[in-house]
Design a protein around this motif. Sequence first.
Motif, PDB file in Angstrom:
ATOM      1  N   ALA A   1       0.841  -1.196   0.000  1.00  0.00           N
ATOM      2  CA  ALA A   1       0.000   0.000   0.000  1.00  0.00           C
ATOM      3  C   ALA A   1       0.874   1.243   0.000  1.00  0.00           C
ATOM      4  CB  ALA A   1      -0.922   0.007   1.217  1.00  0.00           C
ATOM      5  N   PHE A   2       0.392   2.265  -0.702  1.00  0.00           N
ATOM      6  CA  PHE A   2       1.115   3.516  -0.837  1.00  0.00           C
ATOM      7  C   PHE A   2       0.127   4.673  -0.775  1.00  0.00           C
ATOM      8  CE2 PHE A   2       3.031   0.215  -3.498  1.00  0.00           C
ATOM      9  CZ  PHE A   2       4.271   0.103  -2.896  1.00  0.00           C
ATOM     10  N   SER A   3       0.641   5.845  -0.471  1.00  0.00           N
ATOM     11  CA  SER A   3      -0.179   7.049  -0.543  1.00  0.00           C
ATOM     12  C   SER A   3      -0.662   7.205  -1.983  1.00  0.00           C
ATOM     13  CB  SER A   3       0.647   8.272  -0.153  1.00  0.00           C
ATOM     14  OG  SER A   3      -0.053   9.461  -0.469  1.00  0.00           O
ATOM     15  N   ALA A   4      -1.899   7.654  -2.152  1.00  0.00           N
ATOM     16  CA  ALA A   4      -2.444   7.888  -3.490  1.00  0.00           C
ATOM     17  C   ALA A   4      -2.244   9.334  -3.924  1.00  0.00           C
ATOM     18  CB  ALA A   4      -3.930   7.526  -3.525  1.00  0.00           C
TER      19      ALA A   4
ATOM     20  N   THR B   1      -4.526  13.278  -6.739  1.00  0.00           N
ATOM     21  CA  THR B   1      -4.786  11.883  -6.381  1.00  0.00           C
ATOM     22  C   THR B   1      -4.610  11.027  -7.623  1.00  0.00           C
ATOM     23  OG1 THR B   1      -6.362  12.580  -4.692  1.00  0.00           O
ATOM     24  CG2 THR B   1      -6.492  10.287  -5.410  1.00  0.00           C
ATOM     25  N   VAL B   2      -3.839   9.934  -7.488  1.00  0.00           N
ATOM     26  CA  VAL B   2      -3.654   9.047  -8.633  1.00  0.00           C
ATOM     27  C   VAL B   2      -5.007   8.509  -9.076  1.00  0.00           C
ATOM     28  CG1 VAL B   2      -1.276   8.489  -8.022  1.00  0.00           C
ATOM     29  CG2 VAL B   2      -3.117   7.018  -7.216  1.00  0.00           C
ATOM     30  N   ARG B   3      -5.121   8.155 -10.358  1.00  0.00           N
ATOM     31  CA  ARG B   3      -6.416   7.782 -10.927  1.00  0.00           C
ATOM     32  C   ARG B   3      -6.644   6.280 -10.942  1.00  0.00           C
ATOM     33  NH1 ARG B   3      -6.996  10.194 -16.346  1.00  0.00           N
ATOM     34  NH2 ARG B   3      -5.156   8.955 -16.723  1.00  0.00           N
ATOM     35  N   ASP B   4      -5.629   5.530 -11.395  1.00  0.00           N
ATOM     36  CA  ASP B   4      -5.844   4.104 -11.597  1.00  0.00           C
ATOM     37  C   ASP B   4      -4.523   3.355 -11.605  1.00  0.00           C
ATOM     38  OD1 ASP B   4      -4.646   4.626 -14.068  1.00  0.00           O
ATOM     39  OD2 ASP B   4      -6.476   4.404 -15.214  1.00  0.00           O
ATOM     40  N   VAL B   5      -4.641   2.046 -11.736  1.00  0.00           N
ATOM     41  CA  VAL B   5      -3.475   1.177 -11.842  1.00  0.00           C
ATOM     42  C   VAL B   5      -3.689   0.317 -13.086  1.00  0.00           C
ATOM     43  CG1 VAL B   5      -2.073  -0.577 -10.697  1.00  0.00           C
ATOM     44  CG2 VAL B   5      -3.297   1.118  -9.310  1.00  0.00           C
ATOM     45  N   SER B   6      -2.720   0.377 -14.007  1.00  0.00           N
ATOM     46  CA  SER B   6      -2.818  -0.436 -15.220  1.00  0.00           C
ATOM     47  C   SER B   6      -1.424  -0.673 -15.789  1.00  0.00           C
ATOM     48  CB  SER B   6      -3.713   0.236 -16.263  1.00  0.00           C
ATOM     49  OG  SER B   6      -3.162   1.477 -16.671  1.00  0.00           O
ATOM     50  N   ASP B   7      -1.268  -1.787 -16.466  1.00  0.00           N
ATOM     51  CA  ASP B   7      -0.005  -2.125 -17.126  1.00  0.00           C
ATOM     52  C   ASP B   7       1.198  -2.024 -16.185  1.00  0.00           C
ATOM     53  OD1 ASP B   7      -1.350  -2.578 -19.560  1.00  0.00           O
ATOM     54  OD2 ASP B   7      -1.295  -0.428 -20.022  1.00  0.00           O
ATOM     55  N   GLY B   8       1.001  -2.388 -14.908  1.00  0.00           N
ATOM     56  CA  GLY B   8       2.105  -2.415 -13.951  1.00  0.00           C
ATOM     57  C   GLY B   8       2.483  -1.084 -13.350  1.00  0.00           C
TER      58      GLY B   8
ATOM     59  N   GLY C   1       8.187  10.556 -15.057  1.00  0.00           N
ATOM     60  CA  GLY C   1       7.956  11.810 -14.343  1.00  0.00           C
ATOM     61  C   GLY C   1       6.834  12.621 -14.926  1.00  0.00           C
ATOM     62  N   PRO C   2       6.628  13.763 -14.329  1.00  0.00           N
ATOM     63  CA  PRO C   2       7.547  14.651 -13.629  1.00  0.00           C
ATOM     64  C   PRO C   2       7.643  14.451 -12.105  1.00  0.00           C
ATOM     65  CG  PRO C   2       5.527  15.840 -14.025  1.00  0.00           C
ATOM     66  CD  PRO C   2       5.378  14.464 -14.658  1.00  0.00           C
ATOM     67  N   ALA C   3       6.976  13.483 -11.528  1.00  0.00           N
ATOM     68  CA  ALA C   3       7.047  13.291 -10.075  1.00  0.00           C
ATOM     69  C   ALA C   3       8.511  13.151  -9.651  1.00  0.00           C
ATOM     70  CB  ALA C   3       6.252  12.060  -9.660  1.00  0.00           C
ATOM     71  N   PRO C   4       8.906  13.844  -8.565  1.00  0.00           N
ATOM     72  CA  PRO C   4      10.304  13.822  -8.157  1.00  0.00           C
ATOM     73  C   PRO C   4      10.704  12.633  -7.285  1.00  0.00           C
ATOM     74  CG  PRO C   4       9.100  15.345  -6.775  1.00  0.00           C
ATOM     75  CD  PRO C   4       8.129  14.840  -7.817  1.00  0.00           C
TER      76      PRO C   4
ATOM     77  N   PRO D   1      -3.351  11.385 -13.187  1.00  0.00           N
ATOM     78  CA  PRO D   1      -3.978  12.025 -14.346  1.00  0.00           C
ATOM     79  C   PRO D   1      -3.510  13.455 -14.607  1.00  0.00           C
ATOM     80  CG  PRO D   1      -5.467  12.162 -12.493  1.00  0.00           C
ATOM     81  CD  PRO D   1      -4.281  11.342 -12.039  1.00  0.00           C
ATOM     82  N   CYS D   2      -2.905  14.101 -13.642  1.00  0.00           N
ATOM     83  CA  CYS D   2      -2.614  15.533 -13.795  1.00  0.00           C
ATOM     84  C   CYS D   2      -1.501  15.832 -14.793  1.00  0.00           C
ATOM     85  CB  CYS D   2      -2.286  16.144 -12.442  1.00  0.00           C
ATOM     86  SG  CYS D   2      -3.727  16.162 -11.343  1.00  0.00           S
ATOM     87  N   HIS D   3      -0.362  15.172 -14.660  1.00  0.00           N
ATOM     88  CA  HIS D   3       0.771  15.479 -15.538  1.00  0.00           C
ATOM     89  C   HIS D   3       1.467  14.227 -16.062  1.00  0.00           C
ATOM     90  CE1 HIS D   3       0.164  19.115 -13.053  1.00  0.00           C
ATOM     91  NE2 HIS D   3       0.231  19.665 -14.243  1.00  0.00           N
TER      92      HIS D   3
END
Length: 151
Positions: free
Chosen positions: A91-94, A102-109, A130-133, A114-116
């Motif tokens: 489990a991880f922060s969304a 907030t992350v949208r979904d989980v697919s293809d691993g 990315g762009p998540a650091p 959805p934002c960037h």
Amino acid sequence: MSGGGRPTRRAALAAAALAAAAAACDKYGDEGAEPDPPESTPPSSGGGAPGERPAKAPPLAKTSEVPVGGGKVFKDEKVVVTQPEKGDFKAFSAICTHQGCTVRDVSDGTINCPCHGSRFSVADASVTDGPAPRALAPRGIDVTGNAIRLT
């Protein structure tokens, strides 16, 4: 400085820039941050004896709801639960580490924002695109039988 005690154009522009920066901090500064825990836990209404274990949290999901190689986002709890390999639940922060969406979904691993377009690995929430650091923060879960609970 101009006469009459009036601010200069430069001073007025500097004040406006400071006000805009303060507004941006108010809007984005704490977004995605976990709320502070309460200073004390109120007594339960169950009337349990001192030292008695508190009741378990209600299940977040059944293990069958989280696909192998994928995961499920729980928006209300701001958590994403993955199952990278059969029987291995994580489990991880969304909340995306880029700008707090907030992350949208989980697919293809990957866990997908959805934002960037940031993507995170279902195995360890590391950034795969990315762009998540940085990776999503881990969250505690307990898997007992077919129930997944936040800890």
